[in-house]
Design an enzyme around this catalytic site. Sequence first.
Site, PDB file in Angstrom:
ATOM      1  N   ILE A  39     -34.620  58.538  20.759  1.00 33.10           N
ATOM      2  CA  ILE A  39     -33.767  58.518  22.394  1.00 33.10           C
ATOM      3  C   ILE A  39     -32.550  59.013  22.441  1.00 33.10           C
ATOM      4  O   ILE A  39     -32.320  60.619  23.186  1.00 33.10           O
ATOM      5  CB  ILE A  39     -33.468  56.619  23.088  1.00 33.10           C
ATOM      6  CG1 ILE A  39     -34.388  56.229  22.729  1.00 33.10           C
ATOM      7  CG2 ILE A  39     -32.838  57.117  23.797  1.00 33.10           C
ATOM      8  CD1 ILE A  39     -35.629  56.603  24.177  1.00 33.10           C
ATOM      9  N   ALA A 180     -22.423  51.207  30.386  1.00 34.96           N
ATOM     10  CA  ALA A 180     -22.209  53.447  29.905  1.00 34.96           C
ATOM     11  C   ALA A 180     -23.543  54.244  30.438  1.00 34.96           C
ATOM     12  O   ALA A 180     -22.640  55.108  31.406  1.00 34.96           O
ATOM     13  CB  ALA A 180     -22.020  53.628  28.822  1.00 34.96           C
ATOM     14  N   ILE A 181     -24.529  53.861  30.511  1.00 35.71           N
ATOM     15  CA  ILE A 181     -25.319  54.507  31.191  1.00 35.71           C
ATOM     16  C   ILE A 181     -25.491  54.433  32.868  1.00 35.71           C
ATOM     17  O   ILE A 181     -25.389  55.421  33.282  1.00 35.71           O
ATOM     18  CB  ILE A 181     -26.431  53.796  31.004  1.00 35.71           C
ATOM     19  CG1 ILE A 181     -27.044  53.814  29.252  1.00 35.71           C
ATOM     20  CG2 ILE A 181     -28.436  54.615  31.988  1.00 35.71           C
ATOM     21  CD1 ILE A 181     -28.618  53.309  29.585  1.00 35.71           C
ATOM     22  N   ALA A 268     -30.504  49.938  35.498  1.00 31.58           N
ATOM     23  CA  ALA A 268     -29.447  50.200  33.528  1.00 31.58           C
ATOM     24  C   ALA A 268     -28.414  49.405  33.671  1.00 31.58           C
ATOM     25  O   ALA A 268     -27.856  48.981  33.443  1.00 31.58           O
ATOM     26  CB  ALA A 268     -28.319  51.510  34.404  1.00 31.58           C
ATOM     27  N   HIS A 443       2.113  70.018  19.958  1.00 34.12           N
ATOM     28  CA  HIS A 443       2.441  69.499  21.003  1.00 34.12           C
ATOM     29  C   HIS A 443       1.741  71.407  21.463  1.00 34.12           C
ATOM     30  O   HIS A 443       1.808  71.921  21.236  1.00 34.12           O
ATOM     31  CB  HIS A 443       3.784  69.113  21.026  1.00 34.12           C
ATOM     32  CG  HIS A 443       4.151  69.825  22.659  1.00 34.12           C
ATOM     33  ND1 HIS A 443       4.283  69.017  23.515  1.00 34.12           N
ATOM     34  CD2 HIS A 443       4.878  71.200  23.164  1.00 34.12           C
ATOM     35  CE1 HIS A 443       5.144  69.418  24.749  1.00 34.12           C
ATOM     36  NE2 HIS A 443       5.250  70.567  24.486  1.00 34.12           N
TER      37      HIS A 443
HETATM   38  P1  NAD Z   1     -24.901  47.791  28.957  1.00 32.36           P
HETATM   39  O1  NAD Z   1     -24.940  46.230  28.317  1.00 32.36           O
HETATM   40  O2  NAD Z   1     -23.600  48.022  28.731  1.00 32.36           O
HETATM   41  O3  NAD Z   1     -24.377  47.119  30.843  1.00 32.36           O
HETATM   42  C1  NAD Z   1     -25.671  46.862  31.934  1.00 32.36           C
HETATM   43  C2  NAD Z   1     -24.978  46.320  32.706  1.00 32.36           C
HETATM   44  O4  NAD Z   1     -25.674  45.665  33.304  1.00 32.36           O
HETATM   45  C3  NAD Z   1     -24.336  45.018  32.567  1.00 32.36           C
HETATM   46  O5  NAD Z   1     -22.385  45.689  32.275  1.00 32.36           O
HETATM   47  C4  NAD Z   1     -23.971  43.774  33.030  1.00 32.36           C
HETATM   48  O6  NAD Z   1     -23.054  43.203  33.880  1.00 32.36           O
HETATM   49  C5  NAD Z   1     -25.166  44.577  34.199  1.00 32.36           C
HETATM   50  N1  NAD Z   1     -25.982  43.444  34.669  1.00 32.36           N
HETATM   51  C6  NAD Z   1     -27.156  42.613  34.748  1.00 32.36           C
HETATM   52  N2  NAD Z   1     -28.479  42.988  35.110  1.00 32.36           N
HETATM   53  C7  NAD Z   1     -27.278  43.087  36.387  1.00 32.36           C
HETATM   54  C8  NAD Z   1     -27.814  42.623  37.775  1.00 32.36           C
HETATM   55  N3  NAD Z   1     -29.437  42.344  37.895  1.00 32.36           N
HETATM   56  N4  NAD Z   1     -26.888  42.988  38.082  1.00 32.36           N
HETATM   57  C9  NAD Z   1     -26.017  43.574  38.205  1.00 32.36           C
HETATM   58  N5  NAD Z   1     -25.798  44.211  36.921  1.00 32.36           N
HETATM   59  C10 NAD Z   1     -26.332  43.747  35.641  1.00 32.36           C
HETATM   60  O7  NAD Z   1     -26.323  48.930  29.346  1.00 32.36           O
HETATM   61  P2  NAD Z   1     -27.107  49.845  29.447  1.00 32.36           P
HETATM   62  O8  NAD Z   1     -25.253  50.647  29.861  1.00 32.36           O
HETATM   63  O9  NAD Z   1     -27.995  50.125  30.238  1.00 32.36           O
HETATM   64  O10 NAD Z   1     -26.555  51.114  28.210  1.00 32.36           O
HETATM   65  C11 NAD Z   1     -27.603  50.572  27.177  1.00 32.36           C
HETATM   66  C12 NAD Z   1     -27.171  50.557  25.995  1.00 32.36           C
HETATM   67  O11 NAD Z   1     -26.994  52.032  25.763  1.00 32.36           O
HETATM   68  C13 NAD Z   1     -25.698  50.359  26.144  1.00 32.36           C
HETATM   69  O12 NAD Z   1     -25.551  49.722  24.125  1.00 32.36           O
HETATM   70  C14 NAD Z   1     -24.860  51.166  25.638  1.00 32.36           C
HETATM   71  O13 NAD Z   1     -23.302  50.878  24.611  1.00 32.36           O
HETATM   72  C15 NAD Z   1     -25.744  52.480  25.476  1.00 32.36           C
HETATM   73  N6  NAD Z   1     -25.555  53.794  25.973  1.00 32.36           N
HETATM   74  C16 NAD Z   1     -23.966  54.560  25.170  1.00 32.36           C
HETATM   75  C17 NAD Z   1     -23.800  55.305  26.231  1.00 32.36           C
HETATM   76  C18 NAD Z   1     -22.804  55.759  25.297  1.00 32.36           C
HETATM   77  O14 NAD Z   1     -22.612  55.351  24.357  1.00 32.36           O
HETATM   78  N7  NAD Z   1     -21.415  56.834  26.622  1.00 32.36           N
HETATM   79  C19 NAD Z   1     -23.904  56.024  27.083  1.00 32.36           C
HETATM   80  C20 NAD Z   1     -25.614  55.435  27.535  1.00 32.36           C
HETATM   81  C21 NAD Z   1     -26.066  54.454  27.122  1.00 32.36           C
END
Ligand code: NAD
Length: 464
Positions: A39, A180-181, A268, A443
């Site tokens: 992925i 994050a997504i 997400a 700097h």
């Molecule tokens: P995440 O778990 O970081 O965030 C999902 C969010 O959705 C949470 O804050 C949660 O409270 C919310 N949520 C869940 N159910 C909900 C609902 N019914 N209504 C409203 N809000 C709801 O997951 P993600 O953003 O999907 O990412 C998946 C994984 O991929 C994570 O572990 C993330 O760290 C990783 N990721 C990392 C990066 C990066 O490092 N830049 C980028 C993309 C993904």
Amino acid sequence: MKYDLIVLGSGPGGYVAAIRASQLGMKVAVVERESLGGICLNWGCIPTKALLKSAQVFNYIQHAEDYGIEIDKSKANFEKIIGRSRDVANSMSKGINFLFRKNKIDVIEGQGMLKSGKKIEVDKDGKKTVFEAKNIIVATGGRSKELPNLSIDNKNIIGYRKAMSLEKLPKRMVVIGGGAIGVEFAYFYKSMGTDVTIVEFLEQGALPREDADISKELNKIFKKSGITVRSSTKVNSVEEKGKSLSVEIEDVKKGKKETLDCDVVLSAAGIAPNTENIGLEELGVKTENSMIVVDDFYRTNVDGIFAIGDVIPGPALAHVASAEGIICVEKMAGESPNPLDYNNIPSCTYCTPEVASVGYTETAAKEKGYEIKVGKFPFSASGKAKAAGTPEGFVKVIFDAKYGEWLGCHMIGNNVTEIIAEAVSARKLETTGHEIIKSVHPHPTMSEAVMEATAAAYDEVIHL
Ligand code: NAD
């Protein structure tokens, strides 16, 4: 053919484990059903960074006058932007092929299934072949988690894959989840011209697990840029209403419901591990909540079967999977690696401004009972940030008041994902604040803000 090691899955966990194992003298094969790189390279970290770069360039062009440059006309060509992102992903995937050849790692194409006796049966277009190894690592990764009643149909409700390859720019998008997504796609689509609303269950809104000051700043910046963030709110249902979608949302504190209209919903809400249909049950490999249970060196309860990355508990991050893969094979080879310190894992989010952090948030440090010293340095006081036209954000550092241990570092600002590694290395080396203040930072750079924030924690800040 008998191998020393077969790795199931070629993502950043699997391919890194395979290369390290080969360096350690093992005869290695990797089983992969899709493109090499998993992925991360194909549908995650890398193609999203390409999309976000296009968004950033477009934003710069729109603000070119701020830099004294006049541009008559500019237009974001959505199709070409998606195309560029796919090209970047494809070239990175080819790079893994090169690394495998260089390290004499065999690639076995197809769907792998664990079999007893440390064997893997690989199904390639219906033709099944069995391979045998002394050890097997499960590194099959994860996929979008589907919420009850909100299954991803890739038409009305899409996941990250589809969000990276839509044919047409949607006019209005609701994003479920401010992790994050959610945040990265919200920034991308808003930059392209889509009207975006993030619906986040937790109170802090965008990036709700970051330090509260960071989330607050990001929410403020998003609001200014026109992205709506509905915090403490959940999505109940999505229904087709004529040509658009009607999204029922609910304030989780007050119970108040309302509807939002949009063209597409991006789900997400986290990820689910790919632990089904790979033979774990048949082998008796222990799982909990669909995650494989492992020890400090990624050994499962079944001899010779290991697991790393998104299929085990812990942060679902590429760099974590890679680190786990290296530790796993080093231990397998008889070396003495230290277990991974999960409290020293950096987290980075690549919207603009970027967010990066490591260690305890202020709240978590207090909850742990630490007496703390906190220092903050705003980029509005940084010459480099001002010159770059990106004065938003800050660096926040948290030290233990008693022994000077660097408990946490949190940043929001231009390119901060490139400077968080300083805090990771310093914490690994058990550096105190004093040593950071006395380390000369170049700097003008954004990294000076780390030194200045630390100096602020100890009442020695110069430029504030
Ligand atoms: P995440 O778990 O970081 O965030 C999902 C969010 O959705 C949470 O804050 C949660 O409270 C919310 N949520 C869940 N159910 C909900 C609902 N019914 N209504 C409203 N809000 C709801 O997951 P993600 O953003 O999907 O990412 C998946 C994984 O991929 C994570 O572990 C993330 O760290 C990783 N990721 C990392 C990066 C990066 O490092 N830049 C980028 C993309 C993904």
